[in-house]
Design a protein around this motif. Sequence first.
Motif, PDB file in Angstrom:
ATOM      1  N   ALA A  19      49.217 -40.058   8.224  1.00 35.89           N
ATOM      2  CA  ALA A  19      50.702 -39.678   8.581  1.00 35.89           C
ATOM      3  C   ALA A  19      50.478 -38.964   9.761  1.00 35.89           C
ATOM      4  CB  ALA A  19      51.231 -38.847   7.778  1.00 35.89           C
ATOM      5  N   TYR A  22      48.350 -40.158  12.797  1.00 38.06           N
ATOM      6  CA  TYR A  22      49.523 -40.785  13.824  1.00 38.06           C
ATOM      7  C   TYR A  22      50.296 -40.022  14.220  1.00 38.06           C
ATOM      8  CZ  TYR A  22      53.338 -43.784  14.888  1.00 38.06           C
ATOM      9  OH  TYR A  22      54.283 -44.489  14.694  1.00 38.06           O
ATOM     10  N   ASN A  56      54.383 -48.453  19.020  1.00 35.47           N
ATOM     11  CA  ASN A  56      54.417 -49.407  17.636  1.00 35.47           C
ATOM     12  C   ASN A  56      56.081 -48.568  17.667  1.00 35.47           C
ATOM     13  OD1 ASN A  56      54.696 -50.031  14.831  1.00 35.47           O
ATOM     14  ND2 ASN A  56      54.777 -48.235  14.657  1.00 35.47           N
ATOM     15  N   ARG A  57      55.743 -47.077  17.947  1.00 33.05           N
ATOM     16  CA  ARG A  57      57.211 -46.201  17.761  1.00 33.05           C
ATOM     17  C   ARG A  57      57.639 -46.404  19.130  1.00 33.05           C
ATOM     18  NH1 ARG A  57      59.331 -41.758  14.705  1.00 33.05           N
ATOM     19  NH2 ARG A  57      57.273 -41.469  14.077  1.00 33.05           N
ATOM     20  N   GLY A  79      57.338 -46.087   4.559  1.00 34.86           N
ATOM     21  CA  GLY A  79      56.453 -45.343   5.329  1.00 34.86           C
ATOM     22  C   GLY A  79      57.040 -44.729   6.362  1.00 34.86           C
ATOM     23  N   SER A  80      57.928 -43.800   6.956  1.00 36.84           N
ATOM     24  CA  SER A  80      58.378 -43.559   7.511  1.00 36.84           C
ATOM     25  C   SER A  80      57.378 -42.478   8.204  1.00 36.84           C
ATOM     26  CB  SER A  80      59.693 -43.234   7.009  1.00 36.84           C
ATOM     27  OG  SER A  80      59.222 -42.223   6.643  1.00 36.84           O
ATOM     28  N   GLY A  81      56.808 -41.580   7.626  1.00 35.59           N
ATOM     29  CA  GLY A  81      55.719 -40.239   8.584  1.00 35.59           C
ATOM     30  C   GLY A  81      56.618 -39.576   9.064  1.00 35.59           C
ATOM     31  N   ASP A 105      58.060 -41.923   2.590  1.00 35.61           N
ATOM     32  CA  ASP A 105      57.022 -42.221   2.317  1.00 35.61           C
ATOM     33  C   ASP A 105      56.485 -41.493   1.265  1.00 35.61           C
ATOM     34  OD1 ASP A 105      55.795 -41.841   5.839  1.00 35.61           O
ATOM     35  OD2 ASP A 105      54.479 -40.917   4.404  1.00 35.61           O
ATOM     36  N   VAL A 106      54.880 -42.171   1.263  1.00 39.75           N
ATOM     37  CA  VAL A 106      53.546 -41.294   0.678  1.00 39.75           C
ATOM     38  C   VAL A 106      53.555 -40.177   0.674  1.00 39.75           C
ATOM     39  CG1 VAL A 106      52.110 -42.707   0.797  1.00 39.75           C
ATOM     40  CG2 VAL A 106      52.613 -42.899  -1.465  1.00 39.75           C
ATOM     41  N   ASP A 107      53.606 -39.302   1.735  1.00 39.92           N
ATOM     42  CA  ASP A 107      52.061 -38.293   2.527  1.00 39.92           C
ATOM     43  C   ASP A 107      53.348 -37.471   1.937  1.00 39.92           C
ATOM     44  OD1 ASP A 107      50.401 -37.808   4.434  1.00 39.92           O
ATOM     45  OD2 ASP A 107      52.422 -36.172   4.211  1.00 39.92           O
ATOM     46  N   ASP A 130      55.882 -44.501  -3.240  1.00 42.65           N
ATOM     47  CA  ASP A 130      54.919 -45.496  -2.609  1.00 42.65           C
ATOM     48  C   ASP A 130      55.808 -47.152  -2.957  1.00 42.65           C
ATOM     49  OD1 ASP A 130      52.515 -47.663  -2.266  1.00 42.65           O
ATOM     50  OD2 ASP A 130      51.311 -45.738  -2.925  1.00 42.65           O
ATOM     51  N   VAL A 131      55.808 -47.462  -1.255  1.00 42.39           N
ATOM     52  CA  VAL A 131      55.662 -48.797  -1.070  1.00 42.39           C
ATOM     53  C   VAL A 131      55.740 -49.781  -1.813  1.00 42.39           C
ATOM     54  CG1 VAL A 131      55.236 -51.416   0.404  1.00 42.39           C
ATOM     55  CG2 VAL A 131      55.304 -48.737   1.414  1.00 42.39           C
ATOM     56  N   ARG A 132      53.927 -49.484  -2.868  1.00 46.13           N
ATOM     57  CA  ARG A 132      54.316 -50.770  -4.132  1.00 46.13           C
ATOM     58  C   ARG A 132      54.639 -49.863  -4.957  1.00 46.13           C
ATOM     59  NH1 ARG A 132      47.716 -48.984  -2.669  1.00 46.13           N
ATOM     60  NH2 ARG A 132      48.677 -47.036  -1.656  1.00 46.13           N
ATOM     61  N   ALA A 158      57.334 -50.477   9.268  1.00 48.29           N
ATOM     62  CA  ALA A 158      57.005 -50.262  10.606  1.00 48.29           C
ATOM     63  C   ALA A 158      55.555 -49.520  10.650  1.00 48.29           C
ATOM     64  CB  ALA A 158      57.019 -49.609  11.435  1.00 48.29           C
ATOM     65  N   GLY A 159      54.509 -50.393  10.402  1.00 45.22           N
ATOM     66  CA  GLY A 159      53.089 -49.900  10.418  1.00 45.22           C
ATOM     67  C   GLY A 159      52.923 -48.925   9.243  1.00 45.22           C
TER      68      GLY A 159
HETATM   69  C1  LIG Z   1      51.935 -45.450  11.066  1.00 46.75           C
HETATM   70  S1  LIG Z   1      52.723 -44.411   9.922  1.00 46.75           S
HETATM   71  C2  LIG Z   1      54.295 -44.988  10.733  1.00 46.75           C
HETATM   72  C3  LIG Z   1      55.518 -44.280  10.593  1.00 46.75           C
HETATM   73  C4  LIG Z   1      56.626 -45.258  10.979  1.00 46.75           C
HETATM   74  N1  LIG Z   1      57.180 -46.069  10.710  1.00 46.75           N
HETATM   75  C5  LIG Z   1      56.618 -45.683  12.928  1.00 46.75           C
HETATM   76  O1  LIG Z   1      55.778 -47.145  12.779  1.00 46.75           O
HETATM   77  O2  LIG Z   1      56.092 -44.739  13.761  1.00 46.75           O
HETATM   78  C6  LIG Z   1      52.087 -44.448   8.723  1.00 46.75           C
HETATM   79  C7  LIG Z   1      53.090 -44.224   7.770  1.00 46.75           C
HETATM   80  O3  LIG Z   1      53.080 -45.180   6.546  1.00 46.75           O
HETATM   81  C8  LIG Z   1      52.182 -44.038   5.229  1.00 46.75           C
HETATM   82  N2  LIG Z   1      52.293 -44.631   4.400  1.00 46.75           N
HETATM   83  C9  LIG Z   1      50.882 -45.379   4.029  1.00 46.75           C
HETATM   84  N3  LIG Z   1      50.943 -46.130   3.037  1.00 46.75           N
HETATM   85  C10 LIG Z   1      51.861 -45.649   2.444  1.00 46.75           C
HETATM   86  C11 LIG Z   1      52.473 -46.157   1.258  1.00 46.75           C
HETATM   87  N4  LIG Z   1      51.366 -46.955   0.049  1.00 46.75           N
HETATM   88  N5  LIG Z   1      53.768 -46.033   0.415  1.00 46.75           N
HETATM   89  C12 LIG Z   1      54.381 -45.540   1.392  1.00 46.75           C
HETATM   90  N6  LIG Z   1      54.059 -44.366   2.896  1.00 46.75           N
HETATM   91  C13 LIG Z   1      52.732 -44.544   3.289  1.00 46.75           C
HETATM   92  C14 LIG Z   1      52.273 -43.033   5.777  1.00 46.75           C
HETATM   93  O4  LIG Z   1      51.536 -41.538   4.975  1.00 46.75           O
HETATM   94  C15 LIG Z   1      52.124 -42.641   7.446  1.00 46.75           C
HETATM   95  O5  LIG Z   1      52.978 -41.745   7.365  1.00 46.75           O
END
Ligand SMILES: C[S@@+](CC[C@H](N)C(=O)[O-])C[C@H]1O[C@@H](n2cnc3c(N)ncnc32)[C@H](O)[C@@H]1O
Length: 267
Positions: A19, A22, A56-57, A79-81, A105-107, A130-132, A158-159
């Motif tokens: 995160a 990025y 991507n954004r 995974g909103s970042g 987000d997980v971070d 976590d997305v999981r 996204a990403g």
């Molecule tokens: C590349 S950024 C994408 C941010 C935003 N979605 C965008 O597209 O602009 C990826 C994000 O996914 C989060 N992430 C990674 N693995 C994850 C998981 N297992 N569960 C939730 N978030 C996760 C990271 O912490 C990071 O903030």
Amino acid sequence: MELSSGVPDDIDVTRPSAARVYDYFLGGAHNFEVDRQLAAQIASLTPNLAQTMRANRSFLRRAVRYLVAEGIEQFLDLGSGIPTVGNVHEVAQDANPQARVVYVDVDPVAVAQSRAILDGNKRTGVIHADVREPDRIVAEAVDLGLIDLSRPLAVLLAGVLHFIPDADDPTGITARLRSVTAPGSFLLVSHATQDGQPPEVLAAQRLSARTDTEIHLRSHDRILEYFGDFTLVEPGLVFLTRWRPEQVGDFDEHPEQVGAYGGVARK
Ligand SMILES: C[S@@+](CC[C@H](N)C(=O)[O-])C[C@H]1O[C@@H](n2cnc3c(N)ncnc32)[C@H](O)[C@@H]1O
């Protein structure tokens, strides 16, 4: 610039996070020296990477505007970042002030910064998960009073799915998320790919193993699976810059150099 406020004590500043790397590539201020060092190494192997992240954004912003125009009023952004440049709620609420957004987000840095930025915005919420854990995330989003599963919802991935290894069943996760949504809902996915990429990209992908979130590049066909029986809207699953472009930009001649696909599909 170093992180200024809202950083929890339990953050390991000696280990880079996806995160924050990025955020650095997007020009944000929420990153540490260790993140900037990894970003520099990755960038030296894949010079297009900063542009890819911006692409991507930019795809996400165009798609959110499209979704609001289609009548979507609620967004679950997984995974909103770190909410740097052009957050989903800004784009959505700019077009429709009633739009509601739940960020996940997980971070811990992403979550803390999101909470600080969104303080006072009653139509947004933040979940540290976590997305999981799709069931827990959906239940918490409903509990927040921001998501109504009887109405169309946009699920945004996204990403993020490229951080989920096959062993953790990204196909099953997306199937579960699709299954809880009402007719008229949408799924958005953007995902890094090895399709059309030079060998350096694979070296950069190995570097990502130094973060807690290693990247798993996938093919067009594999990524298509995540949409299941939803119907892709035009132009389908395409290199990010090819998805309803609004202006001339990077990678126009060679869209494959963006290294990631994006698509939006409707239930
Ligand atoms: C590349 S950024 C994408 C941010 C935003 N979605 C965008 O597209 O602009 C990826 C994000 O996914 C989060 N992430 C990674 N693995 C994850 C998981 N297992 N569960 C939730 N978030 C996760 C990271 O912490 C990071 O903030």
